[in-house]
Design a protein around this motif. Structure first.
Motif, PDB file in Angstrom:
ATOM      1  N   ASP A  96       0.846  -1.195   0.000  1.00 40.22           N
ATOM      2  CA  ASP A  96       0.000   0.000   0.000  1.00 40.22           C
ATOM      3  C   ASP A  96       0.887   1.254   0.000  1.00 40.22           C
ATOM      4  O   ASP A  96       1.699   1.445   0.914  1.00 40.22           O
ATOM      5  CB  ASP A  96      -0.887  -0.028   1.255  1.00 40.22           C
ATOM      6  N   PRO A  97       0.742   2.094  -1.018  1.00 39.21           N
ATOM      7  CA  PRO A  97       1.593   3.285  -1.118  1.00 39.21           C
ATOM      8  C   PRO A  97       1.568   4.148   0.142  1.00 39.21           C
ATOM      9  O   PRO A  97       2.571   4.770   0.500  1.00 39.21           O
ATOM     10  CB  PRO A  97       1.001   4.061  -2.297  1.00 39.21           C
ATOM     11  N   GLN A  98       0.418   4.156   0.828  1.00 44.81           N
ATOM     12  CA  GLN A  98       0.312   4.975   2.045  1.00 44.81           C
ATOM     13  C   GLN A  98       1.229   4.448   3.147  1.00 44.81           C
ATOM     14  O   GLN A  98       1.846   5.223   3.882  1.00 44.81           O
ATOM     15  CB  GLN A  98      -1.151   5.002   2.541  1.00 44.81           C
ATOM     16  N   THR A  99       1.330   3.128   3.250  1.00 38.29           N
ATOM     17  CA  THR A  99       2.208   2.508   4.249  1.00 38.29           C
ATOM     18  C   THR A  99       3.651   2.930   4.002  1.00 38.29           C
ATOM     19  O   THR A  99       4.402   3.226   4.937  1.00 38.29           O
ATOM     20  CB  THR A  99       2.077   0.967   4.163  1.00 38.29           C
ATOM     21  N   ILE A 100       4.020   2.986   2.721  1.00 39.42           N
ATOM     22  CA  ILE A 100       5.387   3.372   2.359  1.00 39.42           C
ATOM     23  C   ILE A 100       5.621   4.854   2.651  1.00 39.42           C
ATOM     24  O   ILE A 100       6.603   5.231   3.285  1.00 39.42           O
ATOM     25  CB  ILE A 100       5.662   3.018   0.880  1.00 39.42           C
ATOM     26  N   LEU A 101       4.674   5.691   2.234  1.00 35.10           N
ATOM     27  CA  LEU A 101       4.823   7.136   2.514  1.00 35.10           C
ATOM     28  C   LEU A 101       4.953   7.395   4.011  1.00 35.10           C
ATOM     29  O   LEU A 101       5.789   8.193   4.443  1.00 35.10           O
ATOM     30  CB  LEU A 101       3.621   7.902   1.968  1.00 35.10           C
ATOM     31  N   ASN A 102       4.146   6.713   4.806  1.00 39.53           N
ATOM     32  CA  ASN A 102       4.194   6.913   6.264  1.00 39.53           C
ATOM     33  C   ASN A 102       5.552   6.519   6.852  1.00 39.53           C
ATOM     34  O   ASN A 102       6.025   7.137   7.794  1.00 39.53           O
ATOM     35  CB  ASN A 102       3.094   6.116   6.970  1.00 39.53           C
ATOM     36  N   ALA A 103       6.156   5.489   6.269  1.00 39.54           N
ATOM     37  CA  ALA A 103       7.453   5.015   6.779  1.00 39.54           C
ATOM     38  C   ALA A 103       8.546   6.061   6.570  1.00 39.54           C
ATOM     39  O   ALA A 103       9.536   6.093   7.301  1.00 39.54           O
ATOM     40  CB  ALA A 103       7.840   3.706   6.099  1.00 39.54           C
ATOM     41  N   TYR A 104       8.359   6.915   5.550  1.00 35.11           N
ATOM     42  CA  TYR A 104       9.375   7.918   5.218  1.00 35.11           C
ATOM     43  C   TYR A 104       8.908   9.342   5.512  1.00 35.11           C
ATOM     44  O   TYR A 104       9.528  10.304   5.085  1.00 35.11           O
ATOM     45  CB  TYR A 104       9.783   7.774   3.741  1.00 35.11           C
ATOM     46  N   ASN A 105       7.788   9.437   6.226  1.00 32.60           N
ATOM     47  CA  ASN A 105       7.268  10.759   6.578  1.00 32.60           C
ATOM     48  C   ASN A 105       6.503  10.643   7.892  1.00 32.60           C
ATOM     49  O   ASN A 105       5.318  10.916   7.949  1.00 32.60           O
ATOM     50  CB  ASN A 105       6.375  11.262   5.446  1.00 32.60           C
ATOM     51  N   ASP A 106       7.226  10.240   8.929  1.00 31.98           N
ATOM     52  CA  ASP A 106       6.591   9.950  10.210  1.00 31.98           C
ATOM     53  C   ASP A 106       6.075  11.205  10.885  1.00 31.98           C
ATOM     54  O   ASP A 106       6.576  12.308  10.656  1.00 31.98           O
ATOM     55  CB  ASP A 106       7.600   9.244  11.124  1.00 31.98           C
ATOM     56  N   ASN A 107       5.087  11.000  11.748  1.00 34.96           N
ATOM     57  CA  ASN A 107       4.448  12.121  12.452  1.00 34.96           C
ATOM     58  C   ASN A 107       5.388  12.846  13.392  1.00 34.96           C
ATOM     59  O   ASN A 107       5.294  14.061  13.556  1.00 34.96           O
ATOM     60  CB  ASN A 107       3.252  11.605  13.260  1.00 34.96           C
ATOM     61  N   ALA A 108       6.294  12.117  14.016  1.00 31.19           N
ATOM     62  CA  ALA A 108       7.200  12.739  14.991  1.00 31.19           C
ATOM     63  C   ALA A 108       8.287  13.582  14.304  1.00 31.19           C
ATOM     64  O   ALA A 108       9.001  14.321  14.981  1.00 31.19           O
ATOM     65  CB  ALA A 108       7.820  11.668  15.868  1.00 31.19           C
ATOM     66  N   GLY A 109       8.425  13.445  13.008  1.00 35.31           N
ATOM     67  CA  GLY A 109       9.418  14.258  12.284  1.00 35.31           C
ATOM     68  C   GLY A 109      10.840  13.729  12.383  1.00 35.31           C
ATOM     69  O   GLY A 109      11.802  14.458  12.131  1.00 35.31           O
ATOM     70  N   ILE A 110      10.975  12.474  12.727  1.00 37.34           N
ATOM     71  CA  ILE A 110      12.327  11.897  12.858  1.00 37.34           C
ATOM     72  C   ILE A 110      12.991  11.776  11.484  1.00 37.34           C
ATOM     73  O   ILE A 110      14.162  12.113  11.309  1.00 37.34           O
ATOM     74  CB  ILE A 110      12.270  10.526  13.573  1.00 37.34           C
ATOM     75  N   THR A 111      12.219  11.316  10.504  1.00 41.37           N
ATOM     76  CA  THR A 111      12.777  11.186   9.154  1.00 41.37           C
ATOM     77  C   THR A 111      13.143  12.567   8.585  1.00 41.37           C
ATOM     78  O   THR A 111      14.176  12.722   7.922  1.00 41.37           O
ATOM     79  CB  THR A 111      11.791  10.462   8.218  1.00 41.37           C
ATOM     80  N   ALA A 112      12.313  13.556   8.889  1.00 39.88           N
ATOM     81  CA  ALA A 112      12.615  14.925   8.450  1.00 39.88           C
ATOM     82  C   ALA A 112      13.948  15.382   9.050  1.00 39.88           C
ATOM     83  O   ALA A 112      14.802  15.938   8.349  1.00 39.88           O
ATOM     84  CB  ALA A 112      11.488  15.868   8.859  1.00 39.88           C
ATOM     85  N   ALA A 113      14.129  15.125  10.340  1.00 42.80           N
ATOM     86  CA  ALA A 113      15.374  15.518  11.009  1.00 42.80           C
ATOM     87  C   ALA A 113      16.570  14.776  10.416  1.00 42.80           C
ATOM     88  O   ALA A 113      17.653  15.346  10.229  1.00 42.80           O
ATOM     89  CB  ALA A 113      15.268  15.244  12.506  1.00 42.80           C
ATOM     90  N   PHE A 114      16.363  13.500  10.093  1.00 43.55           N
ATOM     91  CA  PHE A 114      17.399  12.662   9.479  1.00 43.55           C
ATOM     92  C   PHE A 114      17.811  13.244   8.125  1.00 43.55           C
ATOM     93  O   PHE A 114      19.002  13.396   7.827  1.00 43.55           O
ATOM     94  CB  PHE A 114      16.815  11.257   9.327  1.00 43.55           C
ATOM     95  N   ASN A 115      16.820  13.599   7.335  1.00 43.74           N
ATOM     96  CA  ASN A 115      17.073  14.154   6.005  1.00 43.74           C
ATOM     97  C   ASN A 115      17.805  15.507   6.122  1.00 43.74           C
ATOM     98  O   ASN A 115      18.821  15.744   5.456  1.00 43.74           O
ATOM     99  CB  ASN A 115      15.728  14.302   5.281  1.00 43.74           C
ATOM    100  N   LYS A 116      17.340  16.357   7.021  1.00 43.94           N
ATOM    101  CA  LYS A 116      17.940  17.688   7.175  1.00 43.94           C
ATOM    102  C   LYS A 116      19.331  17.640   7.796  1.00 43.94           C
ATOM    103  O   LYS A 116      20.123  18.579   7.648  1.00 43.94           O
ATOM    104  CB  LYS A 116      17.046  18.582   8.042  1.00 43.94           C
ATOM    105  N   ASN A 117      19.610  16.554   8.502  1.00 41.84           N
ATOM    106  CA  ASN A 117      20.916  16.450   9.169  1.00 41.84           C
ATOM    107  C   ASN A 117      22.078  16.551   8.180  1.00 41.84           C
ATOM    108  O   ASN A 117      23.174  16.983   8.538  1.00 41.84           O
ATOM    109  CB  ASN A 117      20.993  15.142   9.952  1.00 41.84           C
TER     110      ASN A 117
END
Ligand code: AVJ
Length: 322
Positions: free
Chosen positions: A199-220
């Motif tokens: 399910d594409p949504q499951t994949i998007l959620n894995a790389y765009n988590d609510n807590a913003g951890i992936t965002a922080a990882f990317n920006k690091n």
């Protein structure tokens, strides 16, 4: 206008950052996510509920430990168990524990680009599995692959977990697999994890988590460039953006400039201009099907021997031979 001056590019990090940020469209390689802060953030990613990959692979190794180990079993000289991108070893420990308890004759050779990861893994294993012989090495996959050719005295098992291959576009994945194949003799094997289409949504959620951890990882990666190359990215003015194309199975991460910016990279004597909403592409995380894995393997001169999956069919570990 982006101004370039003459710079000495003495490391691949410098060279690739320079190339990526002076290209159009801009890009940075995901392999540079993993400094100390990046390693920690990736640990946090693996622990978050949305990032199903880790749990699925853990389940696979846990449920099928014995049959997997039987594929590993070496000849009278035992085997070298080489892991590329070993990370924290949480999943690998399941196999190491089983192999050690069942008196398999092997040396575990974990290889990772992160010195931090290698050091803490080595310490952890010495303590938790003292009977396992560990020969850890820091290095980039392709450098290490050259050295792998020397380990030809006994059976080799090469393992790559975590769907790390997903960071490579197909042509580079084929190249990677065929370089692995070149280091393999008849009877050697490759054990590799491939995250599957779902399910594409499951994949998007894995790389765009609510807590913003992936965002922080990317920006690091921008924080790292600020620190290591004397740059002045306003990290907070970039937005993490994830896309997933369900047709190609490619998830892509971007950093999007939320306004016009001028970024100076002192070590390059370079100013980089960002137009509002200009992007930096930072990562691909490819999702696979059996057909695609089969095609990649064939192109690389490898054959799928078998595969193991989790109860949801989200993820697969394949056994390859040459
Ligand atoms: C370590 C490359 C497998 O692509 O899923 C996790 C890295 N990036 N969240 C992946 C990652 C964003 C991960 N790999």
């Amino acid at each position: 206008m982006t101004t370039k001056t003459h710079v000495k590019l003495d490391t691949s990090f410098k060279k690739e950052v320079y190339e990526g940020l002076t290209a159009f469209p801009k890009y940075l390689s995901s392999k540079y996510f993993y400094d100390k802060a990046g390693d920690k953030l990736f640990q946090d990613i693996m622990a978050m509920p949305e990032y199903y990959l880790t749990d699925c692979e853990y389940e696979i190794l846990k449920t099928h430990t014995q049959p997997i180990a039987e594929y590993f079993r070496g000849n009278e000289n035992g085997f070298d168990f080489i892991e590329l991108g070993a990370g924290d070893g949480k999943k690998t420990k399941i196999l190491l524990k089983y192999l050690s308890e069942n008196k398999f004759n092997f040396i575990y050779k974990p290889i990772d680009i992160s010195q931090n990861a290698i050091d803490s893994l080595y310490k952890k294993l010495k303590k938790e599995l003292p009977n396992v012989e560990v020969d850890a090495e820091k290095g980039e996959y392709f450098e290490v692959l050259k050295r792998l050719k020397e380990y030809n005295s006994r059976k080799k098992v090469i393992m790559v977990l975590g769907s790390n291959i997903g960071n490579l576009l197909h042509p580079r994945a084929i190249d990677f697999l065929s370089k692995l194949k070149d280091t393999m003799q008849k009877g050697d094997m490759l054990f590799m994890g491939f995250d599957q289409k779902k399910d594409p949504q499951t994949i998007l959620n894995a790389y765009n988590d609510n807590a913003g951890i992936t965002a922080a990882f990317n920006k690091n990666i921008l924080t790292r460039i600020n620190r290591e190359l004397d740059a002045d990215f306003e990290v907070g003015k970039f937005k993490h953006w994830e896309t997933y194309n369900p047709e190609t199975g490619t998830a892509k991460s971007f950093l999007v400039a939320t306004k016009k910016m001028e970024v100076t990279i002192k070590q390059f004597g370079l100013t980089i201009d960002f137009k509002p909403w200009e992007t930096i592409h930072t990562e691909i995380s490819q999702k696979y099907t059996d057909n695609v894995v089969n095609w990649l393997a064939n192109e690389a001169g490898l054959k799928i021997e078998t595969s193991f999956t989790d109860s949801k069919g989200y993820y697969k570990n394949y056994v390859f031979k040459r």
